[in-house]
Write a protein that holds these residues in place. Structure first.
Motif, PDB file in Angstrom:
ATOM      1  N   GLY A 172     -13.152  -7.829  -3.507  1.00 44.03           N
ATOM      2  CA  GLY A 172     -12.554  -8.397  -4.706  1.00 44.03           C
ATOM      3  C   GLY A 172     -11.325  -7.636  -5.150  1.00 44.03           C
ATOM      4  N   ILE A 173     -10.645  -8.169  -6.153  1.00 50.59           N
ATOM      5  CA  ILE A 173      -9.383  -7.601  -6.620  1.00 50.59           C
ATOM      6  C   ILE A 173      -9.583  -6.216  -7.243  1.00 50.59           C
ATOM      7  N   GLN A 174     -10.703  -6.017  -7.934  1.00 50.28           N
ATOM      8  CA  GLN A 174     -10.921  -4.714  -8.560  1.00 50.28           C
ATOM      9  C   GLN A 174     -10.984  -3.601  -7.520  1.00 50.28           C
ATOM     10  N   SER A 175     -11.742  -3.817  -6.459  1.00 43.06           N
ATOM     11  CA  SER A 175     -11.844  -2.804  -5.407  1.00 43.06           C
ATOM     12  C   SER A 175     -10.489  -2.555  -4.759  1.00 43.06           C
ATOM     13  N   ALA A 176      -9.733  -3.623  -4.542  1.00 38.31           N
ATOM     14  CA  ALA A 176      -8.408  -3.482  -3.938  1.00 38.31           C
ATOM     15  C   ALA A 176      -7.484  -2.662  -4.828  1.00 38.31           C
ATOM     16  N   THR A 177      -7.557  -2.909  -6.123  1.00 42.94           N
ATOM     17  CA  THR A 177      -6.733  -2.173  -7.077  1.00 42.94           C
ATOM     18  C   THR A 177      -7.103  -0.694  -7.091  1.00 42.94           C
ATOM     19  N   GLU A 178      -8.404  -0.398  -7.040  1.00 48.96           N
ATOM     20  CA  GLU A 178      -8.868   0.995  -7.033  1.00 48.96           C
ATOM     21  C   GLU A 178      -8.405   1.723  -5.779  1.00 48.96           C
ATOM     22  N   ALA A 179      -8.520   1.054  -4.614  1.00 49.44           N
ATOM     23  CA  ALA A 179      -8.080   1.679  -3.364  1.00 49.44           C
ATOM     24  C   ALA A 179      -6.584   1.980  -3.400  1.00 49.44           C
ATOM     25  N   ALA A 180      -5.816   1.024  -3.904  1.00 49.60           N
ATOM     26  CA  ALA A 180      -4.367   1.208  -3.985  1.00 49.60           C
ATOM     27  C   ALA A 180      -3.996   2.337  -4.938  1.00 49.60           C
ATOM     28  N   LYS A 181      -4.658   2.393  -6.071  1.00 50.91           N
ATOM     29  CA  LYS A 181      -4.370   3.411  -7.088  1.00 50.91           C
ATOM     30  C   LYS A 181      -4.571   4.815  -6.553  1.00 50.91           C
ATOM     31  N   GLN A 196     -11.256 -14.715  -3.316  1.00 49.74           N
ATOM     32  CA  GLN A 196     -10.287 -13.696  -3.720  1.00 49.74           C
ATOM     33  C   GLN A 196      -9.693 -12.935  -2.536  1.00 49.74           C
ATOM     34  N   GLY A 197      -9.923 -13.413  -1.314  1.00 48.60           N
ATOM     35  CA  GLY A 197      -9.525 -12.661  -0.136  1.00 48.60           C
ATOM     36  C   GLY A 197      -8.059 -12.288  -0.091  1.00 48.60           C
ATOM     37  N   LEU A 198      -7.180 -13.284  -0.054  1.00 51.47           N
ATOM     38  CA  LEU A 198      -5.754 -13.005   0.048  1.00 51.47           C
ATOM     39  C   LEU A 198      -5.228 -12.296  -1.188  1.00 51.47           C
ATOM     40  N   ASP A 199      -5.731 -12.663  -2.354  1.00 52.32           N
ATOM     41  CA  ASP A 199      -5.314 -11.982  -3.584  1.00 52.32           C
ATOM     42  C   ASP A 199      -5.670 -10.500  -3.524  1.00 52.32           C
ATOM     43  N   SER A 200      -6.848 -10.199  -2.979  1.00 57.07           N
ATOM     44  CA  SER A 200      -7.297  -8.806  -2.893  1.00 57.07           C
ATOM     45  C   SER A 200      -6.410  -7.987  -1.968  1.00 57.07           C
ATOM     46  N   THR A 201      -6.174  -8.502  -0.782  1.00 53.56           N
ATOM     47  CA  THR A 201      -5.400  -7.735   0.194  1.00 53.56           C
ATOM     48  C   THR A 201      -3.933  -7.613  -0.223  1.00 53.56           C
ATOM     49  N   GLU A 202      -3.378  -8.664  -0.822  1.00 55.12           N
ATOM     50  CA  GLU A 202      -1.999  -8.591  -1.315  1.00 55.12           C
ATOM     51  C   GLU A 202      -1.887  -7.588  -2.462  1.00 55.12           C
ATOM     52  N   THR A 203      -2.904  -7.570  -3.320  1.00 53.51           N
ATOM     53  CA  THR A 203      -2.923  -6.596  -4.416  1.00 53.51           C
ATOM     54  C   THR A 203      -2.908  -5.178  -3.868  1.00 53.51           C
ATOM     55  N   TYR A 204      -3.730  -4.929  -2.850  1.00 57.70           N
ATOM     56  CA  TYR A 204      -3.786  -3.586  -2.259  1.00 57.70           C
ATOM     57  C   TYR A 204      -2.435  -3.173  -1.684  1.00 57.70           C
ATOM     58  N   PRO A 217      -0.489   2.937   3.493  1.00 60.27           N
ATOM     59  CA  PRO A 217      -1.656   2.072   3.306  1.00 60.27           C
ATOM     60  C   PRO A 217      -2.349   1.768   4.627  1.00 60.27           C
ATOM     61  N   SER A 218      -3.641   1.546   4.562  1.00 59.49           N
ATOM     62  CA  SER A 218      -4.430   1.186   5.744  1.00 59.49           C
ATOM     63  C   SER A 218      -5.363   0.051   5.357  1.00 59.49           C
ATOM     64  N   LEU A 219      -5.034  -1.147   5.784  1.00 60.28           N
ATOM     65  CA  LEU A 219      -5.802  -2.336   5.436  1.00 60.28           C
ATOM     66  C   LEU A 219      -6.557  -2.853   6.642  1.00 60.28           C
ATOM     67  N   GLN A 220      -7.871  -2.868   6.545  1.00 57.89           N
ATOM     68  CA  GLN A 220      -8.701  -3.477   7.580  1.00 57.89           C
ATOM     69  C   GLN A 220      -9.442  -4.675   7.002  1.00 57.89           C
ATOM     70  N   VAL A 221      -9.595  -5.696   7.813  1.00 57.43           N
ATOM     71  CA  VAL A 221     -10.333  -6.880   7.400  1.00 57.43           C
ATOM     72  C   VAL A 221     -11.533  -7.032   8.336  1.00 57.43           C
TER      73      VAL A 221
END
Length: 330
Positions: A172-181, A196-204, A217-221
C-alpha cells in the motif's frame, strides 16, 4: 531490458508432507538458484500455519548463505511487531558482517500468524499496535551505530564494513511512503492484489530520500508465477497457490498445498468459485516460450527491472521447473 530475477520462497508444505521436507526443498532450490544466476532469494515468516515450513527466516537465511556462493539471501520478511528492534539489529549486523553485501534484512508489518500465534510470540501479552515505522527507525539507528533511545548502547558486531541491505515489505501507499522516507528498499506484493499497486510504487520512486539509509532506490515487485509446457497445465498447477491466497483473504490459516483435483472438487459450484478464479487470473501463467515476455510486461508496468518470483505447487518438480524455465528464458 534484462530483468534481475529473485525468488520469494515461502517453504510451502504439501498435504501429508512435512515442514522438514519443505525446508530441505528450500535449501535445494537456493543451491540451484545460486548456480543458475538468480539475483536474490528471500524467505517469508509464518507462525502456527500448516501451509508454510519456515517460522524463522533469519535462521534459514544463515543456513542458505553458508551453502551458496554469490546469490543475495535474506528475510522477506521479519514480522517486526513480534520482536525487539535491538535483537533484529544484532543478528542482522552479524549476518551482514559474516556475509558482506549478500545478506538482505527484509522487514514486514503483518502479524505473521493468526491470533493465538501472535499472542504466543508476545508472551501472552496484548500486542502493542504502535507504529512499526518507529521500530524501523530504531533498527537503522542500531545498525548505523547512531545515538538512539539508550545512550551508549551498542549492537554487536560494531564498526561493520558494509551495512546490510534493508527491504521494507508492503502492499500500500503508506508502506511505500515509509520506505522512501527512510531510504530503504521497497518490495511491493503484487500477488496480494489490490488497487494501490502502481500508486504505491510510483510514490516510492518519486519520494525516495537519497540522503537516508541508501543513496539509490531499490524497487522489487513480488509476483506469483506458474510455467508449464502449455498454458492449460500452467493454470492447473497454480490451483494450490490460488487456493492458499483465497484462504488468506478470508483470514483463514492456509492449508498445506492440495492436489489440483481436490481443489476443483472443493471450489466448483460454491460461493467462492468466482473469487477463486479471479485470484487465479492474476497469477502470471506462461510457457517456456512466452514467460520472458510476460515478466517483462509486468516489470515495465511497475517501472522496475527487479521481480521476485513466488511459486507454490503441490508437486515440487513443477515448482522447480517453473524457476528453471524462467531463468533460462531470461
Amino acid at each position: 531490458m534484462k530483468l534481475k530475477l529473485g525468488i520469494l520462497d515461502q517453504s510451502p508444505t504439501i498435504e501429508k508432507g512435512s515442514a522438514l521436507q519443505a525446508l530441505k526443498n528450500s535449501i535445494d532450490l537456493a543451491v540451484f538458484a545460486d548456480e543458475a544466476g538468480f539475483h536474490r532469494v528471500i524467505y517469508s515468516e509464518h507462525h502456527g500455519v500448516e501451509a508454510y515450513g519456515s517460522a524463522s527466516p533469519e535462521i534459514l537465511s544463515a543456513v542458505i548463505l553458508s551453502k551458496t556462493k554469490r546469490i543475495k539471501v535474506g528475510t522477506g520478511g521479519i514480522m517486526m511487531k513480534n520482536y525487539s528492534a535491538y535483537k533484529i539489529a544484532e543478528w542482522a549486523k552479524m549476518l551482514g558482517s559474516l556475509y558482506p553485501e549478500r545478506f538482505i534484512l527484509g522487514l514486514g508489518k503483518a502479524p505473521g500468524g493468526l491470533k493465538d500465534a501472535v499472542s504466543a510470540l508476545n508472551n501472552h501479552r496484548p500486542v502493542i499496535l504502535s507504529s512499526q515505522e518507529t521500530k524501523l527507525e530504531e533498527i537503522i539507528q542500531y545498525i548505523k551505530e547512531e545515538k538512539g533511545i539508550y545512550d551508549g548502547l551498542i549492537a554487536q558486531p560494531t564498526h561493520v564494513a558494509h551495512l546490510p541491505e534493508i527491504l521494507w515489505l508492503g502492499s500500500g501507499i503508506q508502506s511505500a511512503t515509509e520506505a522512501a522516507k527512510h531510504g530503504v528498499g521497497y518490495s511491493y506484493a503484487d500477488f496480494m492484489r489490490n488497487d494501490q499497486g502502481l500508486d504505491s510504487t510510483e510514490t516510492y520512486l518519486n519520494k525516495f530520500d537519497r540522503n537516508q539509509y541508501s543513496p539509490v532506490p531499490s524497487l522489487q515487485v513480488a509476483v506469483a508465477v506458474s510455467v508449464a509446457e502449455d498454458l492449460k497445465s500452467a493454470r492447473y498447477n497454480a490451483y494450490g497457490m490460488a487456493y492458499q491466497f483465497l484462504q488468506a483473504r478470508h483470514i483463514q490459516a492456509p492449508e498445506a498445498l492440495l492436489p489440483s483435483e481436490t481443489i476443483e472438487q472443493r471450489i466448483l459450484g460454491t460461493e467462492d468459485e468466482e473469487e477463486f478464479f479471479k485470484i487465479l487470473d492474476h497469477i502470471i501463467l506462461g510457457t517456456p516460450g512466452n514467460i520472458s515476455e510476460k515478466l517483462l510486461e509486468k516489470a515495465e508496468e511497475y517501472n522496475t527491472y527487479e521481480l521476485l518470483i513466488l511459486c507454490n505447487m503441490y508437486r515440487e518438480r513443477d515448482r522447480v521447473d517453473t524457476y528453471k524455465s524462467i531463468i533460462l528464458a531470461n
